[in-house]
Design an enzyme around this catalytic site. Structure first.
Site, short mmCIF file in Angstrom:
data_model
loop_
_atom_site.label_atom_id
_atom_site.label_comp_id
_atom_site.label_asym_id
_atom_site.label_seq_id
_atom_site.Cartn_x
_atom_site.Cartn_y
_atom_site.Cartn_z
N ALA A 112 58.26 20.14 84.80
CA ALA A 112 58.53 20.81 83.52
C ALA A 112 57.46 20.49 82.48
O ALA A 112 57.61 20.82 81.31
CB ALA A 112 59.91 20.39 82.99
N ASP A 161 48.60 11.24 80.83
CA ASP A 161 49.97 11.07 81.30
C ASP A 161 50.25 9.64 81.73
O ASP A 161 51.28 9.05 81.37
CB ASP A 161 50.26 12.03 82.46
CG ASP A 161 50.19 13.49 82.03
OD1 ASP A 161 50.09 13.74 80.81
OD2 ASP A 161 50.21 14.36 82.91
P1 ADP Z 1 55.24 17.08 86.00
O1 ADP Z 1 54.42 15.85 86.13
O2 ADP Z 1 54.93 17.83 84.75
O3 ADP Z 1 56.71 16.85 86.12
P2 ADP Z 1 53.86 17.70 88.43
O4 ADP Z 1 53.73 18.94 89.22
O5 ADP Z 1 52.63 17.01 87.97
O6 ADP Z 1 54.82 18.06 87.20
O7 ADP Z 1 54.69 16.64 89.24
C1 ADP Z 1 55.91 16.97 89.84
C2 ADP Z 1 55.95 16.43 91.26
O8 ADP Z 1 56.00 14.98 91.22
C3 ADP Z 1 57.17 16.83 92.03
O9 ADP Z 1 57.00 18.09 92.64
C4 ADP Z 1 57.27 15.71 93.06
O10 ADP Z 1 56.36 15.92 94.12
C5 ADP Z 1 56.78 14.50 92.28
N1 ADP Z 1 57.91 13.74 91.71
C6 ADP Z 1 58.09 13.43 90.41
N2 ADP Z 1 59.22 12.71 90.23
C7 ADP Z 1 59.76 12.54 91.45
C8 ADP Z 1 60.94 11.90 91.94
N3 ADP Z 1 61.80 11.27 91.12
N4 ADP Z 1 61.16 11.93 93.27
C9 ADP Z 1 60.32 12.57 94.10
N5 ADP Z 1 59.21 13.19 93.70
C10 ADP Z 1 58.92 13.20 92.39
MG MG Z 2 52.32 15.77 86.35
#
Ligand code: ADP
Ligand code: MG
Length: 367
Positions: A112, A161
């Site tokens: 998000a 980040d």
């Molecule tokens: P953002 O960092 O803005 O949320 P990103 O695309 O950079 O979006 O990162 C999201 C990805 O990080 C997810 O698709 C997943 O692969 C990984 N991720 C983040 N938090 C978790 C979690 N709690 N468990 C598993 N994977 C996670």
């Molecule tokens: Mg990210």
């Protein structure tokens, strides 16, 4: 953490946490050696972990609803790359990383734009550093977590980040110079000013995020190279007339003006003039929309609806192509502004947005 006990049938050695973040201002400036001003969210990722005696790592994630195991011989795909990348980067840096069992859960929404990826990397890094007693100063950790995401997970993100997830302080925004990595904790007490920061997750489907992000990064590097500068941090608006490409001129103009808006925002906050940062936020959004071209109809609609409903300023936060909008509103007005955004979304046939009020929380820590 009860999930760890359910998965592994034992208590963990400890539980660590790292937060998601919103960026108050300073978008796509981090990889241009510029300035950013994020703050940590109360939403965070928890990692419960125990040391094991072999160099293997087992990770269960509630959000992925999956358990994975890896050792040093393999390259881990998918969400596990954010964990395996941290193990990899610590070893590359010469640390003797302990094997571990981990259970992960998070209330940071994934994908998000609130940086769940950095929250995951940073919580795992903090856990492994503590479990192994690694001599790893806090100010060196963001660079390592960033390398895990860049070189292992394959996302060419800047340093913001991971810096936010690790170095933020409760009640403060983090003024970070992405060239020197110097930080200053800027008091950001919106409630004392009779205000609130409303975050709206637009739920817009991410469109080509990684490719578009990389394209913006490449354009900025190209503009700096043509200007004969190490980074756009060093460019001036006057110098842009020497660039032939109108597109490169727009991209560079966003970065140059955005750096200045961060500095102006910091100056206002230092003077306690919180309300006055609103117009800078709105100008930042216009620059992302018109010059950097990273907004989508959902975020533009959310910003316009928030401003029409009386927000002092509003802008998209995060890398773009979807994600969240933040609005500076009078303290009693959060529900009304959120409702105005929801109604604008309904009118345009967008999925319902998800609003919440953000208060600056702490960076990564052991619970
Ligand atoms: P953002 O960092 O803005 O949320 P990103 O695309 O950079 O979006 O990162 C999201 C990805 O990080 C997810 O698709 C997943 O692969 C990984 N991720 C983040 N938090 C978790 C979690 N709690 N468990 C598993 N994977 C996670
Ligand atoms: Mg990210």
């Amino acid at each position: 953490m009860k999930q760890f006990v359910t998965v592994y049938g034992a208590e963990p050695d400890g539980v660590w946490a790292a937060p998601g973040r919103v960026n108050l201002i300073g978008e796509h400036t981090d990889y241009n050696d510029g300035f950013v001003l994020p703050f940590a969210l109360p939403q965070r990722t928890l990692v419960a972990a125990s040391r094991v005696d072999t160099p293997t790592w087992t990770v269960w994630s509630e959000q992925a609803d999956e358990q994975i195991t890896f050792d040093l011989s393999e390259r881990v795909p998918g969400w596990g790359a954010y964990v395996a990348g941290v193990v990899w980067v610590l070893r590359e840096a010469g640390f003797d990383v302990p094997g571990a069992r981990m259970a992960v859960t998070s209330d940071v929404p994934l994908g998000a734009g609130l940086s769940s990826s950095a929250a995951l990397e940073s919580s795992v890094l903090t856990a492994l550093a503590d479990l192994g007693g690694l001599d790893l100063p806090v100010d060196e950790r963001p660079r390592l977590a960033q390398r895990a995401e860049n070189d292992y997970a394959g996302m060419p993100c800047g340093i913001m980040d991971q810096s936010a997830a690790i170095r933020c302080r409760e009640g403060h925004a983090l003024f970070l110079d992405c060239r020197t990595l110097d930080v200053e904790h800027i008091p950001f007490d919106v409630a004392a000013a009779g205000l609130a920061v409303l975050v709206v997750d637009t739920k817009a489907p991410h469109r080509h995020v990684t490719g578009e992000y990389a394209a913006r990064r490449t354009a900025c590097e190209e503009a700096a190279r043509l200007l004969g500068l190490p980074a756009l941090r060093d460019a001036t608006l006057e110098s842009l007339s020497t660039l032939d490409s109108p597109e490169l001129r727009r991209r560079a103009r966003h970065v140059i003006t955005e750096d200045q808006r961060v500095l102006d925002t910091v100056a206002l906050l230092r003077g306690g003039r919180v309300r006055e940062i609103g117009p800078l936020m709105t100008a930042s959004h216009a620059s992302m929309r018109d010059d950097f071209e990273i907004t989508v109809p959902e975020v533009d609609t959310a910003v316009e609806a928030a401003l029409s409903a009386g927000a002092h300023g509003a802008r998209m936060t995060g890398g773009g192509f979807g994600g969240c909008v933040l609005a500076l509103v009078d303290a009693g007005e959060t529900d009304r502004v959120a409702a105005a955004v929801a109604s604008a979304f309904a009118q345009r046939g967008f999925s319902p947005p998800e609003p919440f009020v953000a208060v600056p929380g702490p960076g990564a820590l052991r619970l």
